[in-house]
Design a protein around this motif. Structure first.
Motif, short mmCIF file in Angstrom:
data_model
loop_
_atom_site.label_atom_id
_atom_site.label_comp_id
_atom_site.label_asym_id
_atom_site.label_seq_id
_atom_site.Cartn_x
_atom_site.Cartn_y
_atom_site.Cartn_z
N ARG A 94 0.85 -1.74 0.10
CA ARG A 94 0.10 0.24 -0.11
C ARG A 94 0.81 1.68 -0.22
O ARG A 94 1.09 1.80 0.92
CB ARG A 94 -1.05 -0.02 1.34
CG ARG A 94 -2.10 1.20 1.22
CD ARG A 94 -2.41 0.53 2.30
NE ARG A 94 -2.25 0.83 4.05
CZ ARG A 94 -2.64 1.13 4.78
NH1 ARG A 94 -4.09 0.98 4.66
NH2 ARG A 94 -1.51 1.23 5.98
N PRO A 95 0.55 1.93 -0.98
CA PRO A 95 1.32 3.41 -0.78
C PRO A 95 1.10 4.19 -0.24
O PRO A 95 0.22 4.71 0.93
CB PRO A 95 0.91 4.05 -2.52
CG PRO A 95 0.07 2.90 -2.92
CD PRO A 95 -0.24 2.03 -1.87
N VAL A 96 1.56 5.20 0.28
CA VAL A 96 2.14 6.63 0.94
C VAL A 96 2.57 7.45 0.24
O VAL A 96 3.08 7.81 0.26
CB VAL A 96 3.01 6.09 2.25
CG1 VAL A 96 2.70 7.37 3.59
CG2 VAL A 96 1.99 4.79 2.78
N LYS A 97 1.23 8.71 0.42
CA LYS A 97 1.46 9.31 0.00
C LYS A 97 2.90 11.20 0.37
O LYS A 97 2.64 10.76 1.97
CB LYS A 97 -0.04 10.28 -0.26
CG LYS A 97 0.77 11.79 -1.02
CD LYS A 97 -0.53 12.00 -1.71
CE LYS A 97 -0.60 13.65 -2.69
NZ LYS A 97 -0.49 12.90 -4.03
N VAL A 98 4.15 10.91 -0.48
CA VAL A 98 4.48 11.56 -0.10
C VAL A 98 4.77 13.36 -0.73
O VAL A 98 4.82 13.15 -2.02
CB VAL A 98 5.96 10.93 0.51
CG1 VAL A 98 7.09 11.69 0.73
CG2 VAL A 98 6.25 10.44 1.56
N THR A 99 4.73 14.61 -0.33
CA THR A 99 5.44 15.55 -1.11
C THR A 99 6.45 15.63 -0.58
O THR A 99 7.24 15.56 0.27
CB THR A 99 3.89 16.90 -0.75
OG1 THR A 99 3.14 16.27 -0.83
CG2 THR A 99 4.77 17.60 -1.03
N LEU A 100 7.60 15.86 -2.08
CA LEU A 100 9.01 15.60 -2.04
C LEU A 100 9.35 16.55 -3.48
O LEU A 100 8.97 16.09 -4.14
CB LEU A 100 9.75 14.87 -2.12
CG LEU A 100 11.23 14.52 -2.39
CD1 LEU A 100 11.83 14.82 -0.43
CD2 LEU A 100 11.65 13.25 -2.16
N LEU A 143 10.85 4.38 -5.38
CA LEU A 143 12.40 3.70 -5.19
C LEU A 143 12.72 4.68 -3.80
O LEU A 143 13.31 3.58 -3.46
CB LEU A 143 12.68 4.49 -6.56
CG LEU A 143 12.82 3.58 -8.02
CD1 LEU A 143 13.71 4.34 -9.05
CD2 LEU A 143 13.04 1.85 -7.53
N ILE A 144 12.29 5.16 -3.87
CA ILE A 144 13.08 6.42 -2.76
C ILE A 144 12.86 5.88 -1.27
O ILE A 144 14.53 6.03 -0.50
CB ILE A 144 11.93 7.79 -2.62
CG1 ILE A 144 12.68 8.69 -3.81
CG2 ILE A 144 12.97 8.85 -1.26
CD1 ILE A 144 11.08 10.32 -4.21
N VAL A 145 12.35 4.77 -0.88
CA VAL A 145 11.59 4.43 0.28
C VAL A 145 12.96 3.14 0.22
O VAL A 145 13.60 3.03 1.34
CB VAL A 145 10.49 4.30 0.80
CG1 VAL A 145 10.94 3.16 1.95
CG2 VAL A 145 9.60 5.28 1.31
#
Length: 76
Positions: free
Chosen positions: A13-19, A50-52
């Motif tokens: 399940r994806p988690v929304k991140v603002t970056l 890919l970030i996590v």
């Protein structure tokens, strides 16, 4: 076959991140995702996914960080 540091990205399940990323880093992430997809026989994932795993891999292989974690903080 190219040996990448990341394995295929788990479908969770994806988690929304603002970056905000520099354009050159985003291009590199996109290229990495394409290569990873090609090597694993899967479609390219979104670069943001890919970030996590990259951060987890970086932290897991950072010997200085591992050592610092084992040393108790003298000023708790």
């Amino acid at each position: 076959m190219i040996k990448l540091k990341l394995s295929p990205i788990a479908d969770d399940r994806p988690v929304k991140v603002t970056l905000e990323l520099p354009a050159s880093l985003h291009r590199d992430l996109k290229t990495y995702a394409e290569i990873l997809g090609r090597e694993s026989g899967q479609p390219a994932t979104e670069p943001v996914r890919l970030i996590v795993p990259m951060l987890e891999r970086f932290i897991a292989t950072d010997c200085g960080f591992a050592k610092a974690r084992r040393i108790p903080d003298p000023d708790p």
